[in-house]
Design a protein around this motif. Structure first.
Motif, short mmCIF file in Angstrom:
data_model
loop_
_atom_site.label_atom_id
_atom_site.label_comp_id
_atom_site.label_asym_id
_atom_site.label_seq_id
_atom_site.Cartn_x
_atom_site.Cartn_y
_atom_site.Cartn_z
N HIS A 53 0.85 -1.18 0.00
CA HIS A 53 0.00 0.00 0.00
C HIS A 53 0.89 1.24 0.00
O HIS A 53 1.81 1.33 0.79
CB HIS A 53 -0.91 0.00 1.23
CG HIS A 53 -1.81 1.18 1.28
ND1 HIS A 53 -2.10 1.83 2.44
CD2 HIS A 53 -2.50 1.83 0.32
CE1 HIS A 53 -2.91 2.85 2.18
NE2 HIS A 53 -3.16 2.86 0.90
N HIS A 54 0.57 2.15 -0.89
CA HIS A 54 1.33 3.40 -1.02
C HIS A 54 0.37 4.56 -0.80
O HIS A 54 -0.45 4.87 -1.67
CB HIS A 54 1.99 3.47 -2.41
CG HIS A 54 2.84 2.26 -2.67
ND1 HIS A 54 4.18 2.23 -2.39
CD2 HIS A 54 2.53 1.02 -3.14
CE1 HIS A 54 4.65 1.03 -2.68
NE2 HIS A 54 3.67 0.29 -3.14
N ASP A 55 0.46 5.18 0.36
CA ASP A 55 -0.43 6.27 0.76
C ASP A 55 0.23 7.60 0.46
O ASP A 55 1.35 7.86 0.89
CB ASP A 55 -0.72 6.15 2.26
CG ASP A 55 -1.82 7.07 2.74
OD1 ASP A 55 -2.07 8.11 2.10
OD2 ASP A 55 -2.43 6.73 3.77
N ARG A 56 -0.48 8.44 -0.31
CA ARG A 56 0.03 9.77 -0.63
C ARG A 56 -0.80 10.86 0.03
O ARG A 56 -0.84 11.99 -0.45
CB ARG A 56 0.05 9.96 -2.16
CG ARG A 56 0.99 9.00 -2.87
CD ARG A 56 1.07 9.26 -4.36
NE ARG A 56 -0.20 9.23 -5.06
CZ ARG A 56 -0.77 8.15 -5.58
NH1 ARG A 56 -0.18 6.99 -5.48
NH2 ARG A 56 -1.92 8.23 -6.21
N GLY A 57 -1.47 10.52 1.12
CA GLY A 57 -2.27 11.51 1.85
C GLY A 57 -3.63 11.72 1.23
O GLY A 57 -4.63 11.27 1.76
N GLY B 229 -3.95 7.29 -2.90
CA GLY B 229 -2.94 6.24 -2.82
C GLY B 229 -3.28 5.10 -3.73
O GLY B 229 -4.21 5.18 -4.53
N GLU B 230 -2.51 4.03 -3.58
CA GLU B 230 -2.79 2.86 -4.39
C GLU B 230 -2.26 1.61 -3.70
O GLU B 230 -1.33 1.67 -2.89
CB GLU B 230 -2.21 2.98 -5.79
CG GLU B 230 -0.72 2.94 -5.89
CD GLU B 230 -0.24 3.06 -7.34
OE1 GLU B 230 -1.01 3.46 -8.22
OE2 GLU B 230 0.95 2.77 -7.57
N ARG C 51 -2.83 -2.65 -10.02
CA ARG C 51 -3.04 -1.50 -9.13
C ARG C 51 -4.51 -1.29 -8.82
O ARG C 51 -5.36 -1.50 -9.69
CB ARG C 51 -2.52 -0.22 -9.78
CG ARG C 51 -1.03 -0.15 -9.92
CD ARG C 51 -0.60 1.18 -10.55
NE ARG C 51 0.82 1.37 -10.42
CZ ARG C 51 1.72 0.88 -11.27
NH1 ARG C 51 1.32 0.16 -12.30
NH2 ARG C 51 3.00 1.10 -11.08
N THR D 85 -6.38 2.09 -7.29
CA THR D 85 -6.13 3.46 -6.84
C THR D 85 -7.33 3.98 -6.08
O THR D 85 -8.48 3.58 -6.31
CB THR D 85 -5.81 4.40 -8.03
OG1 THR D 85 -6.93 4.45 -8.91
CG2 THR D 85 -4.57 3.92 -8.78
N LYS E 207 -8.86 7.72 -3.78
CA LYS E 207 -8.74 9.12 -3.37
C LYS E 207 -9.43 9.28 -2.03
O LYS E 207 -10.46 8.68 -1.78
CB LYS E 207 -9.41 10.04 -4.40
CG LYS E 207 -8.70 10.04 -5.73
CD LYS E 207 -9.39 10.98 -6.70
CE LYS E 207 -8.67 10.89 -8.03
NZ LYS E 207 -9.55 10.67 -9.15
#
Length: 99
Positions: free
Chosen positions: A10-14, A17-18, A31, A33, A35
């Motif tokens: 898991h890649h959280d970008r605030g 993420g995805e 993937r 994704t 929001k």
């Protein structure tokens, strides 16, 4: 069908993420994704699996990872992606996770 050695991260970008699924022996990545909508809702907007990896349960594993995190972290999900929506329809026990 589970893929042996499938790794989901898991890649959280605030603000979004995805989830990424890496299949052993392949350089292709599946993937899912999302929001953020506020602090407690994630809009699952796309599930993307390369054609050469289709039919192996990768998309299902990505959705399962999102649902597991929703249960563990207390957020709810808007299944905007048609695949995620279909998984919600097939799993009525997920109803409490729907935003």
């Amino acid at each position: 069908m589970a893929i042996e050695g499938l790794e989901i991260t898991h890649h959280d970008r605030g603000a979004g993420g995805e989830y990424r699924a890496v299949v052993p022996g392949s350089n292709k990545v599946g993937r899912l994704t999302w929001k953020a909508r506020g602090e407690s809702v994630r809009v699952a907007d796309h599930t993307l699996v390369p054609a050469e990896l289709e039919g192996r349960g990768i998309a299902a594993a990505l959705v399962d990872a999102l649902v597991a995190d929703a249960r563990a972290q207390g957020f709810r999900i808007v299944p905007q992606c048609s695949y995620v929506e279909a998984k919600f329809r097939r799993n009525p026990d997920w109803a409490g996770l729907r935003a």
